[in-house]
Design an enzyme around this catalytic site. Structure first.
Site, PDB file in Angstrom:
ATOM      1  N   LYS A 256       0.985  -1.273  -0.012  1.00  0.00           N
ATOM      2  CA  LYS A 256      -0.023  -0.022  -0.018  1.00  0.00           C
ATOM      3  C   LYS A 256       0.900   1.373  -0.150  1.00  0.00           C
ATOM      4  CE  LYS A 256      -4.079   2.079   2.531  1.00  0.00           C
ATOM      5  NZ  LYS A 256      -4.676   1.802   3.766  1.00  0.00           N
TER       6      LYS A 256
ATOM      7  N   SER B 109      -9.577   1.629   2.730  1.00  0.00           N
ATOM      8  CA  SER B 109      -8.651   2.328   1.822  1.00  0.00           C
ATOM      9  C   SER B 109      -7.629   1.649   1.005  1.00  0.00           C
ATOM     10  CB  SER B 109      -7.911   3.442   2.664  1.00  0.00           C
ATOM     11  OG  SER B 109      -7.303   2.934   3.509  1.00  0.00           O
TER      12      SER B 109
ATOM     13  N   SER C 135      -9.849  -0.459   7.006  1.00  0.00           N
ATOM     14  CA  SER C 135      -9.431  -0.509   5.600  1.00  0.00           C
ATOM     15  C   SER C 135      -8.561  -1.568   4.957  1.00  0.00           C
ATOM     16  CB  SER C 135      -8.378   0.845   5.480  1.00  0.00           C
ATOM     17  OG  SER C 135      -8.628   1.739   6.540  1.00  0.00           O
TER      18      SER C 135
END
Ligand code: ZN
Lengths: 432, 470
Positions: free
Chosen positions: A38, A113, A137
């Site tokens: 990420k 996210s 997330s």
């Protein structure tokens, strides 16, 4: 041994912000396995943007602790995955690099996210990926994309190098197509790091084994309350029935603090976010723009231009909730509500070993439909309690509703990752 | 009009490394941004780790100043935007400071002992530093140096119990001495102490003066501000609650533009650091001899006056210096160190650490032997200090005396000189005989001039008296 990994598959779902086409890897338990990271986890020499314009061009001079661990486990770090800007969002549409599509249905969002990481795994671009979970997330996109995602206990995985959104909630965690890979990646990143003052020194994770027989599983009524899509609820209920068939004892219970959870989470996380994002003033990060006098004006112009609307909304709300005269009304109350959630969990875990429910109240949202911020915040209702309490939680695919994946969430006591992963594996294998 | 003063003093703790990272604090001689890492630059993803040594130093101060150390203290974020603040927040302590209460005893206005209570001591990190290229608002650009960013500070806050600039000066001197005795502070380092002062006249609003960076500045800033406030009260003007800046170069305080200080710091607990539970560490800390104890010992062991003892123990290096030179001659060493040497050093702005101990002691031995007059001895001392400033190796006192012929004139040779002076100044001799009082002083002066100070004035007076009686 080691070698090189060539990462040249197409990325039709916009899962990556930065791709490393030709990557060296080493020896170890992850030798040669391509892993997506990420884009809020610092990687030395590889741009790390948090999907924000304000960090465009920023190349960290150092590796996050988890990256050091991955490299020494032989992993091939093939790129940085798309996300909601600074982790703020539930769809991965709020990225300066465009939305990611859900591989299960490209007209839908992958969740957020960590949507890029989830999409990269679900579409087979990488075998596993790292995400971060602040209010759900990792679990949300795992649920929406039909893969496994684990949010470890707060303090179990070093946050050193993780670009902070809300420090007191977030943890780095694994996403993978099955429980085994998820546990493997978790076993590499878990452990004490003296560079993180909130890191804890505990024995390494145990080898993964399916185990559910005799476990007491609590199912709080609130996890099937108003706002949970009935179809999703049915799928999750039958998944819990399956756990019972496998030998678990299912117990009904309640979590009264649930109704304060969202407010407590958003007030606190936005306060921390407002503080964390103060350093992005256009001076040291991001595109070098024309500078205005006085510097106050330059800061506000640049921050307005380079932060998205959602990020600015959270900074403003966070600033407001901490400001003089309002701190007692909002921030202090949120802290109280947070400790109520904690004590609710403590009470429940005296009776049960695992708490189960849906990960998300719905299936994946349609892209472009999430314009109302408040309804988006409501979608986090089932995931934020674990972040408020700092307990581990895993989302494991448990069927489909309307053809779209549904996630079963299993939450455990602090540092009981082994226990919830064992239960998730038992569920996945359909065996005890 | 009663003056009420409270101080907030920021002191740099003299640790090897910064408060939240491993960077060296020894940056003053080095180029900008050479002592930096992701943590003190506030790079995204960096995390603070508390420097245990800094906490121990702060606790040492707390113990020496008789503070209470609560079971739990906490770091907090103080949020504000400023170009030298790497993270846009400063890690400091807010409602749960490391230490509370405590006191420092000073000599009060009436000469008696006065106890100044402390509110609290807390720890915090220093921001970086701005270098404005060009002048003021018209400067072309500004550079940021983060070498100082993250240097550990303690902030010591007093109750508003000081009642004059002089007391404030004494308080700071005592505080500085105590910190130096503790080995936690080096006052010779640039920027090691910074003071904000709250000043009010009883019954009126208080004014905060920020940005005072020198010991002398504190007294001057307070004097200026008190005069200003008293003047306003006499003119029936209202004193408004405000923040003022001290302009060191001009010695005045000026109103800070209100916008600049309308801060809402939005404090909240630092989520990256665990609570501090260090009260039990205090028991393990052993304190060295502190200024008060040393003062008592100097009076007792060396028979010094309270004034000399206070001066000599008021600075760690000076006290150490004194003990090195005073063996066997404390009654000579005390005035020569406290009065004469210190005066010469102040004049030259020279630190005590530069004074060559052996050379100074050799001078004291000559004084003890009375081989030179006091006047000549001062001359020798000045020469020694000049040699230090020039970088030439200092000579021992006897070498200088021999080289310059400064040995005291005594016996027959001095009688000879006096006789010839009397012969040259018949008028003065006549005046003396006529009972004019100033005449004898004139004659002594002429002899001193003729001997270039190498004679004892008292002795000359006696010889003149004897000769003129005959
Ligand atoms: Zn550093």
């Amino acid at each position: 041994m080691g070698g090189r990994f060539v990462f040249e598959k197409p990325d039709p779902h916009n899962a990556f912000i930065t791709r490393c086409m030709d990557v060296a890897y080493g020896d170890g338990p992850l030798s040669g396995i391509p892993i997506g990271i990420k884009d809020n986890i610092s990687t030395a020499g590889i741009p790390t943007t948090c999907a924000s314009k304000i960090l465009e061009g920023y190349i960290p001079p150092y590796d996050a602790h988890v990256i050091t661990l991955l490299r020494s486990a032989g992993a091939a770090i093939v790129g940085k995955t798309n996300m909601d800007e600074f982790g703020m969002g539930t769809t991965t549409e709020n990225s300066a690099y465009g939305p990611t599509q859900n591989p299960a249905d490209p007209t839908r969002a992958p969740g957020g996210s960590s949507g890029g990481s989830a999409a990269a795994v679900a579409s087979g671009l990488v075998r596993m990926a790292l995400g971060t979970d602040t209010g759900g997330s990792i679990r949300c996109p795992a649920s929406f994309c039909g893969i496994v995602g684990l949010k470890p206990t707060y303090g179990r995985v070093s946050r050193h190098g993780l670009i902070a959104y809300a420090n007191s909630f977030e943890q780095i965690g694994p996403l993978a197509r099955n429980v085994g890979d998820c546990a493997l990646l978790y076993s590499v990143i878990a452990g004490y790091d003296p560079k993180d003052g909130t890191s804890l020194d505990l024995p390494p994770p145990a080898p993964l084994q399916a185990e559910i027989q005799g476990k007491r599983i609590g199912v709080p009524a609130e996890f099937f309350g108003e706002g949970v899509n009935p179809e999703v609820a049915d799928v999750v209920r039958s998944a819990i029935d399956r756990l019972a068939d496998l030998g678990a004892e299912v117990v009904s219970c309640t979590m009264p603090s649930m109704r304060y959870a969202l407010a407590a989470y958003y007030v606190t996380s936005m306060g921390e976010a407002a503080s964390n994002l103060g350093r992005y003033d256009g001076v040291r990060y991001g595109p070098a723009p024309e500078f205005f006098r006085p510097w106050h004006d330059a800061y506000s112009r640049l921050r307005k231009e380079y932060f998205s609307e959602e990020v600015r909304r959270r900074i403003l709300l966070g600033t407001f909730s901490l400001s003089a005269g309002y701190q007692g009304k909002y921030y202090a109350k949120a802290q109280k509500a947070r400790s109520m959630v904690r004590s609710d969990f403590n009470r429940l875990f005296e009776e049960v070993d695992i708490i189960a429910g849906p990960t998300m109240p719905s299936v994946a949202f349609r892209l472009g439909k999430s314009c109302d911020p408040l309804s988006m915040y409501l979608a986090d209702i089932l995931t934020v309690p674990a972040n408020l309490a700092g307990i581990p939680a895993v989302s494991v695919p448990c069927g489909t509703a309307g053809g779209l994946p549904v996630g079963l969430q299993l939450m455990g006591r602090h540092f009981a990752e082994d226990e919830i992963l064992a239960a998730a594996l038992a569920f996945e294998e359909g065996s005890a | 009009m009663t003056v009420i003063i409270g101080l907030e003093i920021h002191c740099q703790l003299n640790t090897q490394t910064k408060l939240f990272c491993g960077c060296s604090t020894d940056y003053r001689e080095d180029g900008p941004n050479t002592h930096v890492c992701p943590v003190c630059l506030g790079l995204p993803g960096s995390l603070p780790i508390t420097n245990r040594q800094a906490v121990i130093y702060a606790l040492r101060v707390a113990k020496a100043l008789h503070c209470e150390v609560p079971e739990v203290s906490e770091f907090a974020r103080k949020n504000y935007f400023y170009p030298d603040l790497a993270k846009a927040y400063q890690i400091t302590q807010y409602d749960k400071p490391l230490a509370v209460g405590g006191y420092i005893d000073i000599e009060g206005e009436d000469g008696g002992e006065k106890r100044i209570q402390l509110t609290r001591i807390h720890m915090e990190e220093d921001p970086g530093r701005l270098l404005h290229m060009g002048s003021g608002d018209r400067g072309r650009y500004t550079l940021v140096d983060y070498n100082r960013s993250g240097v550990p500070l303690i902030e010591i806050v007093t109750e508003p119990e000081l009642s004059s600039p002089k007391e404030a000066r004494r308080f700071l001197n005592k505080l500085r001495a105590t910190l130096e005795y503790l080995g936690t502070f080096d006052s010779e380092k640039e920027g090691s102490l910074r003071v904000d002062a709250n000043i009010s006249i009883k019954g009126h609003e208080r004014v905060e003066v920020k940005n005072i960076t020198s010991y002398k500045g504190v007294e001057k800033a307070l004097m200026f501000e008190i005069t200003r406030q008293k003047g306003m009260i006499r003119r029936n003007a209202t004193i408004v609650r405000e923040t003022r800046h001290y302009q060191e170069a001009r010695g005045v305080t000026t109103s800070a533009r209100s916008k600049e200080f309308e801060h809402d710091y939005r404090y909240f607990p630092e989520p990256d650091l665990a609570l501090l539970r260090v009260s039990s560490w205090v028991d393990e800390i052993t304190l060295p001899e502190l200024p008060d104890a040393r003062l008592d010992r100097f009076m007792k062991d060396y028979g010094l006056s309270k004034n000399h003892a206070r001066t000599l123990t008021g600075d760690l290096r000076l006290a150490d210096f004194f003990e090195e030179v005073c063996t066997g001659i404390p009654e000579i060493a005390a005035p020569w160190t406290a009065d004469i040497l210190l005066g010469e050093l102040n004049y030259r702005d020279m630190p005590i650490s530069k004074v060559p101990v052996q050379a100074f002691r050799s001078l004291l031995m000559e004084v003890k032997k009375a081989s030179v007059t006091d006047k000549s001895a001062v001359e020798v001392l000045r020469l020694m200090l000049n040699q230090v400033m020039d970088g030439t190796p200092p000579e021992m006192a006897d070498e200088i005396i021999a080289r310059l012929g400064l040995a005291k004139e005594e016996g027959d040779s001095i009688v000879e000189i006096v006789t010839s002076v009397l012969a040259e100044h018949e008028a003065a001799v006549a005046d003396h005989r006529a009972g004019k009082p100033g005449a004898i002083n004139f004659l002594v002066g002429q002899v001193m001039k003729a001997t270039r100070g190498r004679a004892d004035p008292k002795e000359i007076g006696r010889i003149i008296g004897d000769l003129l009686k005959e």
